[in-house]
Design a protein around this motif. Sequence first.
Motif, short mmCIF file in Angstrom:
data_model
loop_
_atom_site.label_atom_id
_atom_site.label_comp_id
_atom_site.label_asym_id
_atom_site.label_seq_id
_atom_site.Cartn_x
_atom_site.Cartn_y
_atom_site.Cartn_z
N ARG A 101 -101.44 11.67 21.61
CA ARG A 101 -101.19 10.97 20.34
C ARG A 101 -99.79 10.37 20.29
O ARG A 101 -99.60 9.26 19.78
CB ARG A 101 -101.37 11.95 19.17
CG ARG A 101 -101.20 11.31 17.80
CD ARG A 101 -101.11 12.35 16.72
NE ARG A 101 -99.93 13.19 16.85
CZ ARG A 101 -99.62 14.18 16.01
NH1 ARG A 101 -100.41 14.46 15.00
NH2 ARG A 101 -98.52 14.90 16.21
N ASP A 102 -98.83 11.09 20.83
CA ASP A 102 -97.46 10.60 20.79
C ASP A 102 -97.24 9.41 21.72
O ASP A 102 -96.18 8.78 21.68
CB ASP A 102 -96.50 11.74 21.17
CG ASP A 102 -96.53 12.87 20.16
OD1 ASP A 102 -96.87 12.60 19.00
OD2 ASP A 102 -96.24 14.02 20.54
N VAL A 104 -100.06 6.98 22.38
CA VAL A 104 -100.88 5.84 21.93
C VAL A 104 -100.69 5.52 20.45
O VAL A 104 -101.23 4.53 19.96
CB VAL A 104 -102.38 6.10 22.23
CG1 VAL A 104 -102.61 6.25 23.72
CG2 VAL A 104 -102.88 7.32 21.48
N TYR A 105 -99.95 6.38 19.75
CA TYR A 105 -99.66 6.11 18.34
C TYR A 105 -98.14 6.15 18.11
O TYR A 105 -97.43 6.92 18.75
CB TYR A 105 -100.31 7.16 17.42
CG TYR A 105 -101.81 7.03 17.32
CD1 TYR A 105 -102.40 6.26 16.32
CD2 TYR A 105 -102.64 7.70 18.21
CE1 TYR A 105 -103.78 6.14 16.22
CE2 TYR A 105 -104.02 7.59 18.12
CZ TYR A 105 -104.58 6.81 17.12
OH TYR A 105 -105.94 6.70 17.03
N ASP A 106 -97.68 5.33 17.19
CA ASP A 106 -96.28 5.35 16.76
C ASP A 106 -96.16 6.16 15.48
O ASP A 106 -96.95 5.98 14.54
CB ASP A 106 -95.78 3.92 16.52
CG ASP A 106 -95.72 3.10 17.80
OD1 ASP A 106 -95.44 3.69 18.85
OD2 ASP A 106 -95.95 1.88 17.72
N ARG A 107 -95.19 7.06 15.46
CA ARG A 107 -94.95 7.88 14.27
C ARG A 107 -94.05 7.11 13.30
O ARG A 107 -92.97 6.66 13.68
CB ARG A 107 -94.29 9.19 14.68
CG ARG A 107 -93.95 10.14 13.52
CD ARG A 107 -93.15 11.31 14.05
NE ARG A 107 -92.67 12.17 13.00
CZ ARG A 107 -93.24 13.33 12.65
NH1 ARG A 107 -94.30 13.77 13.32
NH2 ARG A 107 -92.74 14.08 11.68
N ILE A 108 -94.53 6.95 12.08
CA ILE A 108 -93.79 6.20 11.08
C ILE A 108 -93.53 7.11 9.87
O ILE A 108 -94.45 7.66 9.28
CB ILE A 108 -94.57 4.94 10.64
CG1 ILE A 108 -94.81 4.03 11.86
CG2 ILE A 108 -93.82 4.19 9.54
CD1 ILE A 108 -95.67 2.84 11.57
N GLU A 117 -99.57 5.08 13.53
CA GLU A 117 -100.24 3.79 13.69
C GLU A 117 -100.47 3.51 15.17
O GLU A 117 -99.60 3.73 16.00
CB GLU A 117 -99.40 2.66 13.08
CG GLU A 117 -99.33 2.72 11.57
CD GLU A 117 -98.66 1.48 10.99
OE1 GLU A 117 -98.23 0.60 11.78
OE2 GLU A 117 -98.56 1.40 9.74
N ARG A 118 -101.68 3.02 15.46
CA ARG A 118 -102.06 2.73 16.84
C ARG A 118 -101.16 1.64 17.42
O ARG A 118 -100.92 0.62 16.80
CB ARG A 118 -103.53 2.27 16.88
CG ARG A 118 -104.12 2.09 18.26
CD ARG A 118 -104.39 3.44 18.92
NE ARG A 118 -105.17 3.26 20.14
CZ ARG A 118 -104.64 2.99 21.33
NH1 ARG A 118 -103.33 2.87 21.47
NH2 ARG A 118 -105.41 2.85 22.38
N VAL A 126 -103.08 6.16 29.92
CA VAL A 126 -102.36 7.40 29.60
C VAL A 126 -102.39 8.35 30.79
O VAL A 126 -103.44 8.66 31.33
CB VAL A 126 -102.96 8.09 28.36
CG1 VAL A 126 -102.29 9.45 28.13
CG2 VAL A 126 -102.84 7.21 27.13
N ASP A 127 -101.23 8.80 31.20
CA ASP A 127 -101.11 9.77 32.29
C ASP A 127 -100.19 10.88 31.80
O ASP A 127 -98.98 10.73 31.77
CB ASP A 127 -100.53 9.10 33.54
CG ASP A 127 -100.52 10.03 34.75
OD1 ASP A 127 -100.97 11.18 34.61
OD2 ASP A 127 -100.03 9.61 35.82
#
Length: 244
Positions: A101-102, A104-108, A117-118, A126-127
């Motif tokens: 999640r950290d 592929v998504y941005d923490r706002i 948000e994606r 993702v690896d």
Amino acid sequence: MRKKLLLFVMTLIAIVANAQDRPDILQTCKYFKDGYSCLVERMLLPQETEKEFDELVYGRIWGVISRPSFSVEESVYCVRTASGYKLVMRRAEKNIWYAARDIVYDRIEDENSIRFERNNVRWEDVDLKMKVSETELFITDNQASAIKQMISLAVNTSSPMASVIGLDGETTVFFHNGYAAECWSPQDGKLKQLIDITKAMKEAVQKNDNTIIQEILPQVQSLTKEFQKLVLDWAASKSLDIAI
């Protein structure tokens, strides 16, 4: 605030009602239905660099993938080797969803809330570089055949309409012969028995104890008969349709 609380209560009531009315069968699903599922399977099932990959591609590997809400994801699958059948269990080092999640998504963050948000990172890129432990347990031909038949019937009696909405719990995916079906935290019935058997399989592999597999065989055979009844009911209804 009052409106949000009311909406939450109504949603919870709907979830409970849905759980009570849901059919006691698996929900048909696809292997790679979304990015997260694809990532879990990429990490916990054989890949192109492994000798079992062809077995997976051609449907000769069968097994289970567990995706809990908060604890780590696991898989247990069966492969046939020159020495016989073996169960392989893979367990992620930490929860794959939260680790990904950290990426592929941005923490706002703002004054009142935190949201995600994606972004533009693709799931297939993702690896996580995460350690995945692996343990094995050899089982007999009879044990492998019994469990395989149970999973086969469970998957083949599934329905795309057998869905349930839940909050925190565990999604368990069963796959066999290139097909897959899943359930979410069943509380009773055939699916609860199926999950209990799955847990016993994991325990057996972790402890390298074949006697646990042998002890659950009566449950496996009994549950197989219950799923077999669903096949017979379906066949009987189709025969009736033809007769009419």
